[in-house]
Design a protein around this motif. Sequence first.
Motif, PDB file in Angstrom:
ATOM      1  N   ARG A 150       2.542  18.799 -12.900  1.00 15.42           N
ATOM      2  CA  ARG A 150       3.616  19.592 -13.511  1.00 15.42           C
ATOM      3  C   ARG A 150       3.408  19.745 -15.012  1.00 15.42           C
ATOM      4  N   LYS A 151       3.054  18.662 -15.655  1.00 18.15           N
ATOM      5  CA  LYS A 151       2.827  18.725 -17.110  1.00 18.15           C
ATOM      6  C   LYS A 151       1.636  19.612 -17.444  1.00 18.15           C
ATOM      7  N   VAL A 152       0.574  19.535 -16.596  1.00 17.81           N
ATOM      8  CA  VAL A 152      -0.603  20.384 -16.826  1.00 17.81           C
ATOM      9  C   VAL A 152      -0.233  21.858 -16.681  1.00 17.81           C
ATOM     10  N   ARG A 153       0.549  22.186 -15.623  1.00 12.00           N
ATOM     11  CA  ARG A 153       0.964  23.580 -15.435  1.00 12.00           C
ATOM     12  C   ARG A 153       1.813  24.074 -16.603  1.00 12.00           C
ATOM     13  N   GLU A 154       2.710  23.192 -17.057  1.00 15.68           N
ATOM     14  CA  GLU A 154       3.535  23.583 -18.203  1.00 15.68           C
ATOM     15  C   GLU A 154       2.678  23.812 -19.444  1.00 15.68           C
ATOM     16  N   MET A 155       1.700  22.923 -19.657  1.00 17.33           N
ATOM     17  CA  MET A 155       0.829  23.079 -20.818  1.00 17.33           C
ATOM     18  C   MET A 155      -0.015  24.341 -20.732  1.00 17.33           C
ATOM     19  N   LEU A 204       0.832  -1.211   0.000  1.00 23.48           N
ATOM     20  CA  LEU A 204       0.000   0.000   0.000  1.00 23.48           C
ATOM     21  C   LEU A 204       0.865   1.260   0.000  1.00 23.48           C
ATOM     22  N   SER A 205       1.935   1.242   0.789  1.00 24.68           N
ATOM     23  CA  SER A 205       2.832   2.398   0.834  1.00 24.68           C
ATOM     24  C   SER A 205       3.490   2.631  -0.521  1.00 24.68           C
ATOM     25  N   ARG A 206       3.913   1.540  -1.149  1.00 24.76           N
ATOM     26  CA  ARG A 206       4.500   1.678  -2.479  1.00 24.76           C
ATOM     27  C   ARG A 206       3.481   2.226  -3.472  1.00 24.76           C
ATOM     28  N   GLY A 207       2.223   1.748  -3.334  1.00 24.39           N
ATOM     29  CA  GLY A 207       1.175   2.231  -4.220  1.00 24.39           C
ATOM     30  C   GLY A 207       0.905   3.718  -4.026  1.00 24.39           C
ATOM     31  N   ASP A 208       0.846   4.140  -2.741  1.00 24.69           N
ATOM     32  CA  ASP A 208       0.621   5.566  -2.464  1.00 24.69           C
ATOM     33  C   ASP A 208       1.775   6.413  -2.989  1.00 24.69           C
ATOM     34  N   ALA A 209       3.002   5.944  -2.810  1.00 26.97           N
ATOM     35  CA  ALA A 209       4.155   6.697  -3.306  1.00 26.97           C
ATOM     36  C   ALA A 209       4.117   6.811  -4.829  1.00 26.97           C
ATOM     37  N   ALA A 210       3.785   5.699  -5.491  1.00 24.37           N
ATOM     38  CA  ALA A 210       3.687   5.738  -6.950  1.00 24.37           C
ATOM     39  C   ALA A 210       2.564   6.667  -7.398  1.00 24.37           C
ATOM     40  N   LYS A 211       1.432   6.626  -6.638  1.00 24.69           N
ATOM     41  CA  LYS A 211       0.313   7.501  -6.978  1.00 24.69           C
ATOM     42  C   LYS A 211       0.712   8.963  -6.846  1.00 24.69           C
ATOM     43  N   ASN A 212       1.363   9.332  -5.730  1.00 23.65           N
ATOM     44  CA  ASN A 212       1.780  10.714  -5.519  1.00 23.65           C
ATOM     45  C   ASN A 212       2.768  11.167  -6.588  1.00 23.65           C
ATOM     46  N   LYS A 213       3.660  10.273  -6.966  1.00 28.16           N
ATOM     47  CA  LYS A 213       4.635  10.612  -8.002  1.00 28.16           C
ATOM     48  C   LYS A 213       3.946  10.874  -9.331  1.00 28.16           C
ATOM     49  N   ILE A 214       2.991  10.004  -9.678  1.00 27.54           N
ATOM     50  CA  ILE A 214       2.255  10.178 -10.943  1.00 27.54           C
ATOM     51  C   ILE A 214       1.429  11.454 -10.916  1.00 27.54           C
ATOM     52  N   THR A 215       0.773  11.713  -9.755  1.00 31.92           N
ATOM     53  CA  THR A 215      -0.039  12.926  -9.641  1.00 31.92           C
ATOM     54  C   THR A 215       0.814  14.188  -9.774  1.00 31.92           C
ATOM     55  N   ALA A 216       1.963  14.197  -9.094  1.00 32.68           N
ATOM     56  CA  ALA A 216       2.853  15.366  -9.171  1.00 32.68           C
ATOM     57  C   ALA A 216       3.366  15.562 -10.588  1.00 32.68           C
ATOM     58  N   GLU A 217       3.719  14.483 -11.243  1.00 30.51           N
ATOM     59  CA  GLU A 217       4.218  14.592 -12.617  1.00 30.51           C
ATOM     60  C   GLU A 217       3.117  15.104 -13.551  1.00 30.51           C
ATOM     61  N   THR A 218       1.887  14.596 -13.330  1.00 32.90           N
ATOM     62  CA  THR A 218       0.764  15.056 -14.156  1.00 32.90           C
ATOM     63  C   THR A 218       0.468  16.533 -13.916  1.00 32.90           C
TER      64      THR A 218
END
Length: 310
Positions: free
Chosen positions: A235-240, A219-233
Amino acid sequence: MDKKVVDFGSRKAAELDWRKYTRFGLFFITLIVILLLLLSSLFVVKEGEYKVIRQFGEVVRIKTEPGLAMKIPFIQSVSTLPKYQMTYDVSQAEINTKDKKRMIIDNYALWKIVEPKKMIANARTVENAESRMEEFIYSVIRTELGQLNYDEIINDEKSSRGSLNDRVTEKVNELLSKDEYGVVVTDVRMKRTDLPNENENSVYTRMISERESTAQEYLSRGDAAKNKITAETDRKVREMLSKAQADAEVIRSEGEGEAAKIYNDSFSKDREFYQLYRTLESYKKTIGEDTVIVLPADSPYAKLLMGYTK
């Protein structure tokens, strides 16, 4: 005829008949004895078995090929040994693991006789061969499992049973070959691993704790992966969005510049009309329903409001 008169002719005929029947009887008995001797000297070797021929208790021959064979009647005897692969259920035994855990193991072995003469000489019987084989299997398994931790044995993700079975089979065959028992083990498999009753509850509790810990880690790995994906998304949205806003500003400024140029080109053709248009436009912005304007009566702005355009 006088009773004192003897008929030697009839006596001789009776004697001949008796001799003839006696010879026939002896021939028939001799034939039966020969047949019995022949039958008692023949035996059949079937597929999947060894025939052991003994003379006065000593093994003199072993027939391995199927077919009809002969022995000396009344002197030699024949016994049978299995040639096919057999299954032996090894007795349950308790062992200690590397981390000092007690467990009960249950195994079975596949084996067969490959050298019946050695098997008879050293093990005597199939039961004795199985007994010796069981002792070797238990000794090897106790040694091998004593080098593994409990969770390495029962946990499928960390299990080494595959290589363990191969090692046990190999070492058991080495011991059997060393003592020349004439048998070979083709496979040793672990059917079941159990816990002594006094250890079951504590081990089950530990297993549940380990599973919960593993689940929490996932679950912790899943949450970390989720947060990483959300932050990356994000960032890309802000750049766009930033790029889109910059492009919009450029387009807007270009449009305003083009509009101003068109206005200038249009209004430069009639300056008075342009002046009037700008004045009317200013009225839209400054005059509302409740607007009060105080102007001198002779001002151009007041004259336009009053309708004097000359």
